[in-house]
Design a protein around this motif. Structure first.
Motif: not given
Length: 689
Positions: A127-128, A81
C-alpha cells in the motif's frame, strides 16, 4: 536501523522454499541480503520517527454483546509503502499485540485490496497511499463497557521506500471520538475499501505445478485486470503469470505453485479486479475445479498482433504531422530535391534516416521496459515527466528555431546536410521530438507493448519507428514521389524561415511545459540556457572571445542551477468542470455515491489531450450538462509521474494519455474514444439524466 535493498526486507524462510519458488540467482541473493538487513534493523524500531504514521480509532462506543469495529489507519509518507498480511516474495506483515478489557476479544484484521509492486524481479503486495485495516472486536455479553482502562495495541510493521526498509512500531491507544457525521463517513469509507466476502465457498485443486481455483462469480462482473492474492505464504509463485477462464458463473484461475509443497486443504485470498482497489475476498476448500472455459485476456492483448503492428505503423505515420516534426521532415525532404537525380544517394539517405528514427524508438521502448521490469511505474512519454528532459528539449527547439530563422548558419547541421551521417542524426532528432504523445492508432499498440513479452513489444516499437520514417523512406525509394518535389531555388530559403514559425511555437510550448513542471524559475533558467547557447554560437562565428566567454559562464550558471530550480509542487491547470483529483479512493467514493462519473487522464505535454479538452471537455455546454445530470468530473493529471495513475492506465491497456472513462450511476465503466467529438460528453450526461 535501515537497510538498502530496493525497498525489500524479507520474513524468515528456508533455503528450500526459495529454491522451490524458482527465483533467479539474482533474486535469491537479494532476498538473503534483505533478511540479513531485517535482522539488523529490528533493534532500531521506535528509535526514529515513523515513515508510516498510524492511529487507532473505534467506530462507536462499545456495546456489550456486539462487535465493535476499530480502524488501524496508516498514512505512508511520500515514497514509502506498507505491506499486506502476505507481503509476497519479500517484506514483513503487520504484528499486533492487544491489551483489552476483560471479555473483549480481537479478531483477524481485514485489509483493503493491495497492489502489486515488482522490484528487482521480486513481487510484493503493498500500500503506497493512506489505508485502513479494520479489526473486529467481540465484546462479550458480560464484558465491561464503562470505566475500563484504555484499550491499546502494540503494533509493529515494515516501512519501505525504493532504497530503504525500516521496521517501525507504536503503542496505539484506542480512541472513542464523539460520533459525528464526519466520523461515520470516514468509517463508511474505510469499510467500503474492505472487499466483501463471497457468500459461497470456492474450490481448489493442486497439481504438481499449478494451484487451480474455481471462484463463484457472475459472468456479468467486469474483470479489466484480475489478480489473485493468497493469504497463506508460499502457496503460489507470486510473480508468475496468472491465467483466468470464464466457465459460466465460475471464474477458473490457474497459478503456478510456490515453494510450499504441502497441500493445504483450504486457503483464503482476494480477487482484485484491477485499478480502483475493487475486489472480493474468498475462502476455498479442496474440491472439483472444471477445465476449459473461455480465457480472459487483458483487453490490450485481445487484439491480434498484426492489427497492433498496423496501429503502431499508422500512429507513427501521423506523428509526422506534429508541428515539431513537420518542419524537420520538410527541410530534410528538400535535401533530396537538391540532390537531383542521384537515386543511389537518395536511397542511402532514406535508409540512414529510417535507421536513426527506429533506433531512437527502440531505445526509448527498451528503456521503458527495463524501468518497468525494475518496478518503476512508467508509461509512454515518461521522459516528459522529468523537468530536466523538458529543459533539454527546450534548448534544442530554441536552437533549431534560431537556425531556421537565419540567426546563425551551421553548414553541418544534419537537417540541412546531405549524406548518411546527416540523415541518421536527423532521424534521431525527429523521433526524439515526435514520440511524446500517443494518437488514436497508437493507443492499443503501445498499451499492449507494456504487457506483451519483450520481443513482441520491441516489434511494436519498431513498427512505430517505421511509420514515423515512412514518408522519407518512400521519397528515397520512389522516384515518382521525388519528382513531385519542387525544384531547388531561392524560395527554399524563404520556406526554411517560414518553418521557423511552427518550431518557434514548439519552443514556446516547451517553455510553458517547463513552467508547469518546474515553476517560473525553472522555466526562466531553461529558456536562458537556450538563448545563451545561440549567443555563444553567433559570437564564435564572429570570433568575439569576450562575448563567448561571458555567455559561456552564464550558460554554465543556469545549467548547473536548473536541478535546484524545480519546484516540488505544481498546481494543476484550472478547469470549467472543477474536477476532483483522481485517486483510487476518490473514484471508489464517487461511484459509491450513485452518481455518473466522467474520469479523464491528461498531461500538459500531450497535444491530443489539449485538443480534446478544448473541443469537448472545457465547454460551457459540457459543464451545464454535467451539473444538470449530477455528473462527478474527475481528472488524473499525469504531467508529473504518478504511480497510481500509471497503474490505472495499465489496467485499461493504455500506455499513456489521453484516456477517457465514463461510469454510469450503476454498472461498469466504458472506455471512450481517444478523439472526442464536441457533443459526446453532453449527450452521455443527457442520457444519464
Amino acid at each position: 536501523m535501515g537497510f538498502n535493498l530496493s525497498a525489500m526486507a524479507v520474513a524468515p524462510r528456508s533455503l528450500a522454499t526459495m529454491q522451490a519458488s524458482a527465483l533467479s540467482l539474482f533474486r535469491y541473493f537479494g532476498v538473503i541480503l534483505a533478511l540479513f538487513g531485517a535482522v539488523l534493523a529490528m533493534p532500531a524500531m521506535a528509535q526514529r520517527d515513523n515513515h508510516i504514521d498510524a492511529d487507532l480509532v473505534a467506530e462507536h462506543a462499545p456495546v456489550a454483546g456486539e462487535t465493535l469495529y476499530v480502524a488501524l489507519r496508516f498514512r505512508p509518507k511520500e515514497g514509502w509503502h506498507g505491506y499486506w498480511a502476505n507481503p509476497g516474495d519479500a517484506g514483513l506483515g503487520m504484528e499486533l499485540d492487544w491489551e483489552l478489557p476483560e471479555g473483549w476479544q480481537a479478531g483477524e484484521p481485514l485489509y483493503p485490496v493491495p497492489h502489486k509492486l515488482v522490484l528487482l524481479g521480486i513481487m510484493n503486495h503493498v500500500y503506497e497511499d493512506p489505508y485502513a485495516v479494520l479489526v473486529p472486536i467481540e465484546i462479550g455479553p458480560d464484558a465491561v463497557t464503562a470505566n475500563f482502562g484504555v484499550p491499546a495495541v502494540d503494533a509493529r510493521w515494515l516501512a519501505c521506500s525504493d532504497q530503504l526498509c525500516v521496521t517501525e512500531g507504536a503503542r496505539l491507544n484506542l480512541r472513542f471520538p464523539q460520533e459525528t457525521e464526519a466520523l461515520r463517513a470516514q468509517f463508511d469509507e474505510d469499510r467500503a475499501a474492505i472487499p466483501p466476502l463471497i457468500d459461497q465457498t470456492a474450490q481448489l485443486a493442486l497439481t504438481g505445478d499449478l494451484l487451480r481455483l474455481a471462484i463463484p462469480l457472475p459472468a456479468s462482473v467486469d474483470l479489466p485486470d484480475p489478480h489473485v492474492f493468497v493469504v497463506q505464504q508460499d502457496v503460489i509463485d507470486y510473480g508468475a503469470e496468472q491465467v483466468f477462464y470464464r466457465d459460466g458463473d465460475l471464474l477458473v484461475v490457474e497459478i503456478p505453485r510456490g515453494g510450499l509443497r504441502d497441500e493445504p486443504g483450504a486457503i483464503e485470498g482476494m480477487l482484485s479486479f484491477g485499478a480502483g482497489g475493487q475486489g472480493l475476498r474468498f475462502a476455498a476448500e479442496t474440491g472439483e475445479v472444471p477445465t476449459g472455459g473461455t480465457r480472459i485476456a487483458n483487453r490490450a492483448l485481445e487484439t491480434p498482433l498484426v492489427l497492433l503492428l498496423g496501429g503502431a505503423l499508422l500512429g507513427g505515420l501521423l506523428l509526422n504531422l506534429m508541428p515539431c516534426v513537420f518542419p524537420i521532415l520538410s527541410l530534410k525532404a528538400l535535401t533530396l530535391a537538391r540532390a537531383g537525380g542521384e537515386e543511389r544517394q537518395a536511397k542511402i539517405e532514406a535508409l540512414a534516416y529510417t535507421a536513426g528514427v527506429m533506433l531512437a524508438c527502440l531505445a526509448l521502448g527498451a528503456l521503458m521496459l527495463v524501468l518497468r521490469a525494475g518496478g518503476a511505474q512508467v508509461g509512454w512519454a515518461f521522459q516528459l515527466q522529468e523537468p530536466l528532459v523538458v529543459a533539454a528539449l527546450l534548448v534544442l527547439a530554441v536552437m533549431i528555431t534560431a537556425n531556421f530563422a537565419g540567426f546563425f548558419e551551421l553548414p553541418s547541421l544534419p537537417i540541412r546536410s546531405r549524406g548518411q551521417g546527416g540523415a541518421f542524426m536527423t532521424g534521431l532528432l525527429a523521433a526524439v521530438v515526435a514520440t511524446p504523445c500517443t494518437g488514436p492508432f497508437m493507443a492499443a499498440a503501445l498499451g499492449a507493448a507494456l504487457l506483451l513479452p519483450a520481443p513482441q513489444a520491441m516489434l511494436l516499437f519498431a513498427a512505430l519507428g517505421l511509420g514515423l520514417a515512412l514518408p522519407f523512406l518512400l521519397l528515397g525509394f520512389v522516384p515518382v514521389l521525388r519528382g513531385l518535389l519542387p525544384k531547388p531555388g531561392a524560395w527554399m530559403e524563404t520556406f526554411r524561415k517560414v518553418m521557423a514559425v511552427p518550431m518557434g511555437l514548439t519552443a514556446l510550448a516547451l517553455v510553458w511545459l517547463a513552467w508547469r513542471l518546474g515553476g517560473e524559475n525553472f522555466a526562466f533558467g531553461a529558456s536562458a540556457v537556450g538563448v545563451l547557447a545561440i549567443v555563444i554560437i553567433v559570437s564564435l562565428r564572429q570570433r568575439s572571445g569576450v562575448m563567448t566567454g561571458l555567455a559561456g559562464i552564464a550558460v554554465l550558471y543556469f545549467a548547473v542551477s536548473l536541478p535546484f530550480r524545480v519546484e516540488e509542487q505544481v498546481v494543476s491547470a484550472e478547469s470549467l468542470l472543477d474536477p476532483v483529483p483522481y485517486s483510487e479512493a476518490a473514484l471508489t467514493e464517487a461511484r459509491a455515491a450513485g452518481q455518473p462519473v466522467f474520469l479523464w487522464f491528461t498531461a500538459d505535454w500531450c497535444l491530443t489531450c489539449k485538443v480534446n479538452e478544448q473541443v469537448a471537455i472545457e465547454r460551457e455546454a459540457t459543464r451545464a450538462a454535467f451539473e444538470e445530470a449530477g455528473v462527478v468530473a474527475m481528472r488524473g493529471d499525469w504531467t508529473r509521474n504518478d504511480p497510481e495513475i500509471t497503474r490505472y492506465l495499465e489496467a485499461r491497456g493504455a500506455a499513456g494519455v489521453p484516456l477517457y472513462m465514463w461510469y454510469p450511476a450503476s454498472g461498469e465503466g466504458e472506455q471512450l474514444p481517444q478523439v472526442l467529438t464536441p457533443d459526446m460528453l453532453a449527450n452521455l450526461a443527457a442520457q444519464a439524466n
